[in-house]
Design a protein around this motif. Structure first.
Motif, PDB file in Angstrom:
ATOM      1  N   MET A 174       0.748  -1.100  -0.013  1.00 34.15           N
ATOM      2  CA  MET A 174      -0.088   0.014  -0.074  1.00 34.15           C
ATOM      3  C   MET A 174       0.824   1.223  -0.048  1.00 34.15           C
ATOM      4  O   MET A 174       0.857   2.103   0.753  1.00 34.15           O
ATOM      5  N   LEU A 175       1.632   1.484  -1.217  1.00 37.69           N
ATOM      6  CA  LEU A 175       2.472   2.449  -1.387  1.00 37.69           C
ATOM      7  C   LEU A 175       1.676   3.271  -2.542  1.00 37.69           C
ATOM      8  O   LEU A 175       1.486   2.804  -3.277  1.00 37.69           O
ATOM      9  N   TYR A 176       1.430   4.673  -2.032  1.00 37.86           N
ATOM     10  CA  TYR A 176       0.856   5.579  -2.762  1.00 37.86           C
ATOM     11  C   TYR A 176       1.789   6.759  -3.324  1.00 37.86           C
ATOM     12  O   TYR A 176       2.340   7.252  -2.538  1.00 37.86           O
ATOM     13  N   LEU A 177       1.896   7.158  -4.512  1.00 39.15           N
ATOM     14  CA  LEU A 177       2.532   8.234  -4.990  1.00 39.15           C
ATOM     15  C   LEU A 177       1.937   9.192  -5.608  1.00 39.15           C
ATOM     16  O   LEU A 177       0.839   8.920  -6.475  1.00 39.15           O
ATOM     17  N   TYR A 178       2.032  10.704  -5.392  1.00 42.25           N
ATOM     18  CA  TYR A 178       1.261  11.768  -5.782  1.00 42.25           C
ATOM     19  C   TYR A 178       2.001  12.793  -6.519  1.00 42.25           C
ATOM     20  O   TYR A 178       3.067  13.091  -5.938  1.00 42.25           O
ATOM     21  N   ASP A 179       1.607  13.380  -7.221  1.00 43.27           N
ATOM     22  CA  ASP A 179       2.128  14.522  -8.034  1.00 43.27           C
ATOM     23  C   ASP A 179       1.766  15.922  -6.929  1.00 43.27           C
ATOM     24  O   ASP A 179       0.595  16.030  -6.994  1.00 43.27           O
ATOM     25  N   GLY A 180       2.653  16.449  -6.494  1.00 43.16           N
ATOM     26  CA  GLY A 180       2.357  17.475  -5.803  1.00 43.16           C
ATOM     27  C   GLY A 180       2.127  17.382  -4.484  1.00 43.16           C
ATOM     28  O   GLY A 180       2.538  16.122  -3.796  1.00 43.16           O
ATOM     29  N   ALA A 181       1.723  18.306  -3.561  1.00 51.85           N
ATOM     30  CA  ALA A 181       1.364  18.152  -2.113  1.00 51.85           C
ATOM     31  C   ALA A 181       0.084  17.035  -2.020  1.00 51.85           C
ATOM     32  O   ALA A 181      -0.571  16.857  -2.887  1.00 51.85           O
ATOM     33  N   LEU A 182       0.228  16.361  -0.735  1.00 53.96           N
ATOM     34  CA  LEU A 182      -0.837  15.447  -0.307  1.00 53.96           C
ATOM     35  C   LEU A 182      -1.735  15.750   0.398  1.00 53.96           C
ATOM     36  O   LEU A 182      -1.764  17.002   1.115  1.00 53.96           O
ATOM     37  N   ASP A 183      -3.156  15.340   0.149  1.00 56.97           N
ATOM     38  CA  ASP A 183      -4.260  15.934   0.668  1.00 56.97           C
ATOM     39  C   ASP A 183      -4.501  14.961   1.866  1.00 56.97           C
ATOM     40  O   ASP A 183      -4.908  14.037   1.925  1.00 56.97           O
ATOM     41  N   VAL A 184      -3.725  15.790   3.033  1.00 51.34           N
ATOM     42  CA  VAL A 184      -3.854  14.997   4.278  1.00 51.34           C
ATOM     43  C   VAL A 184      -5.086  14.425   4.878  1.00 51.34           C
ATOM     44  O   VAL A 184      -5.343  13.039   4.952  1.00 51.34           O
ATOM     45  N   PRO A 185      -6.144  15.055   4.943  1.00 54.59           N
ATOM     46  CA  PRO A 185      -7.415  14.718   5.613  1.00 54.59           C
ATOM     47  C   PRO A 185      -8.230  13.710   4.472  1.00 54.59           C
ATOM     48  O   PRO A 185      -8.435  12.542   5.167  1.00 54.59           O
ATOM     49  N   THR A 186      -7.975  13.683   3.426  1.00 57.87           N
ATOM     50  CA  THR A 186      -8.697  12.944   2.426  1.00 57.87           C
ATOM     51  C   THR A 186      -7.961  11.461   2.462  1.00 57.87           C
ATOM     52  O   THR A 186      -8.563  10.394   2.790  1.00 57.87           O
ATOM     53  N   ILE A 187      -6.797  11.468   2.627  1.00 53.15           N
ATOM     54  CA  ILE A 187      -5.724  10.257   2.457  1.00 53.15           C
ATOM     55  C   ILE A 187      -6.001   9.466   3.939  1.00 53.15           C
ATOM     56  O   ILE A 187      -6.222   8.286   3.987  1.00 53.15           O
ATOM     57  N   LEU A 188      -6.059  10.322   4.913  1.00 56.42           N
ATOM     58  CA  LEU A 188      -5.877   9.488   6.296  1.00 56.42           C
ATOM     59  C   LEU A 188      -7.365   8.970   6.541  1.00 56.42           C
ATOM     60  O   LEU A 188      -7.690   8.007   7.121  1.00 56.42           O
ATOM     61  N   LYS A 189      -8.378   9.694   5.941  1.00 58.88           N
ATOM     62  CA  LYS A 189      -9.908   9.273   6.071  1.00 58.88           C
ATOM     63  C   LYS A 189      -9.880   7.932   5.287  1.00 58.88           C
ATOM     64  O   LYS A 189     -10.422   6.994   5.664  1.00 58.88           O
ATOM     65  N   ASP A 190      -9.346   7.842   4.020  1.00 56.47           N
ATOM     66  CA  ASP A 190      -9.741   6.716   3.297  1.00 56.47           C
ATOM     67  C   ASP A 190      -8.813   5.543   3.710  1.00 56.47           C
ATOM     68  O   ASP A 190      -9.519   4.584   3.753  1.00 56.47           O
ATOM     69  N   TRP A 191      -7.539   5.668   4.300  1.00 53.17           N
ATOM     70  CA  TRP A 191      -6.890   4.600   4.799  1.00 53.17           C
ATOM     71  C   TRP A 191      -7.710   4.330   6.102  1.00 53.17           C
ATOM     72  O   TRP A 191      -7.985   2.861   6.292  1.00 53.17           O
ATOM     73  N   TYR A 192      -8.273   5.014   6.907  1.00 52.31           N
ATOM     74  CA  TYR A 192      -9.081   4.753   8.132  1.00 52.31           C
ATOM     75  C   TYR A 192     -10.226   3.789   7.826  1.00 52.31           C
ATOM     76  O   TYR A 192     -10.655   2.773   8.047  1.00 52.31           O
ATOM     77  N   GLU A 193     -11.258   4.305   6.320  1.00 48.28           N
ATOM     78  CA  GLU A 193     -12.118   3.523   6.052  1.00 48.28           C
ATOM     79  C   GLU A 193     -11.780   2.174   5.435  1.00 48.28           C
ATOM     80  O   GLU A 193     -12.731   1.293   5.438  1.00 48.28           O
ATOM     81  N   GLN A 194     -10.643   1.934   4.710  1.00 46.82           N
ATOM     82  CA  GLN A 194     -10.194   0.903   4.461  1.00 46.82           C
ATOM     83  C   GLN A 194     -10.131  -0.202   5.408  1.00 46.82           C
ATOM     84  O   GLN A 194     -10.279  -1.399   5.117  1.00 46.82           O
ATOM     85  N   GLU A 195      -9.691   0.242   6.726  1.00 50.77           N
ATOM     86  CA  GLU A 195      -9.468  -0.602   7.568  1.00 50.77           C
ATOM     87  C   GLU A 195     -10.218  -0.824   8.720  1.00 50.77           C
ATOM     88  O   GLU A 195     -10.089  -1.517   9.840  1.00 50.77           O
ATOM     89  N   GLU A 196     -11.356   0.228   8.828  1.00 55.85           N
ATOM     90  CA  GLU A 196     -12.152   0.459  10.102  1.00 55.85           C
ATOM     91  C   GLU A 196     -12.542  -0.939  10.409  1.00 55.85           C
ATOM     92  O   GLU A 196     -13.104  -1.263  11.809  1.00 55.85           O
ATOM     93  N   LYS A 197     -12.938  -1.938   9.764  1.00 55.47           N
ATOM     94  CA  LYS A 197     -13.427  -3.237  10.197  1.00 55.47           C
ATOM     95  C   LYS A 197     -12.434  -4.214  10.031  1.00 55.47           C
ATOM     96  O   LYS A 197     -12.931  -5.414  10.232  1.00 55.47           O
ATOM     97  N   SER A 198     -11.103  -4.059  10.070  1.00 56.76           N
ATOM     98  CA  SER A 198     -10.233  -5.149   9.917  1.00 56.76           C
ATOM     99  C   SER A 198      -9.835  -5.549  11.458  1.00 56.76           C
ATOM    100  O   SER A 198      -8.904  -6.465  11.565  1.00 56.76           O
ATOM    101  N   ASN A 199     -10.555  -5.282  12.552  1.00 57.93           N
ATOM    102  CA  ASN A 199     -10.329  -5.400  13.887  1.00 57.93           C
ATOM    103  C   ASN A 199      -8.698  -5.061  14.538  1.00 57.93           C
ATOM    104  O   ASN A 199      -8.233  -5.665  15.101  1.00 57.93           O
TER     105      ASN A 199
END
Length: 145
Positions: free
Chosen positions: A1-26
């Motif tokens: 799960m390595l993500y590369l982006y052009d330019g600055a990172l959208d921190v709130p969106t990335i952290l939210k996406d990661w949390y939602e990907q794993e929220e049911k993973s215990n």
């Protein structure tokens, strides 16, 4: 799960996406680290070159280490220009236990600074200047004699 982006990172969106990907993973712990470009030496920002094949191999080794501890690691990094007070780097560990996640994120971030094949440049007065004084040689790199 390595993500590369052009330019600055959208921190709130990335952290939210990661949390939602794993929220049911215990996982009992989700420990993020966010790196931000800070004002120093009169820079306007930083610029990054990434050597993706080596970065992917390096990251894969960390994924294996995480798996051995029952954890997972995610990382996002910028390519190109990132201005002051924007983020260029995010890493996060998901783990069943907080101690594993806390120790693992520390080890990962320190090794990233020492070993990841990412070259940093200062942006000053419209120019891109290699940040030699704030760079770390990658283990095994250099000129062979």
């Amino acid at each position: 799960m390595l993500y590369l982006y052009d330019g600055a990172l959208d921190v709130p969106t990335i952290l939210k996406d990661w949390y939602e990907q794993e929220e049911k993973s215990n996982y009992g712990a989700y420990i993020p680290f966010v790196g931000t470009v800070r004002s120093e030496d009169n820079i306007d920002g930083l610029s990054f070159d990434v050597y993706e094949p080596i970065l992917e191999s390096w990251f894969k080794s960390w994924q294996e280490k995480a798996k051995q501890k029952g954890a997972i690691i995610k990382m996002a990094h910028s390519k190109g220009d990132v201005m002051l007070h924007e983020s260029s780097y995010i890493a996060a560990v998901f783990s069943p236990k907080r101690r594993v996640a806390l120790e693992f994120i520390d080890e990962f971030v320190e090794d990233f600074k020492a070993s990841a094949p990412i070259w940093k440049y200062d942006l000053k007065n419209g120019k891109r200047v290699y940040a030699l004084d704030r760079s770390t040689a990658i283990k095994g790199s250099g000129i062979l004699k």
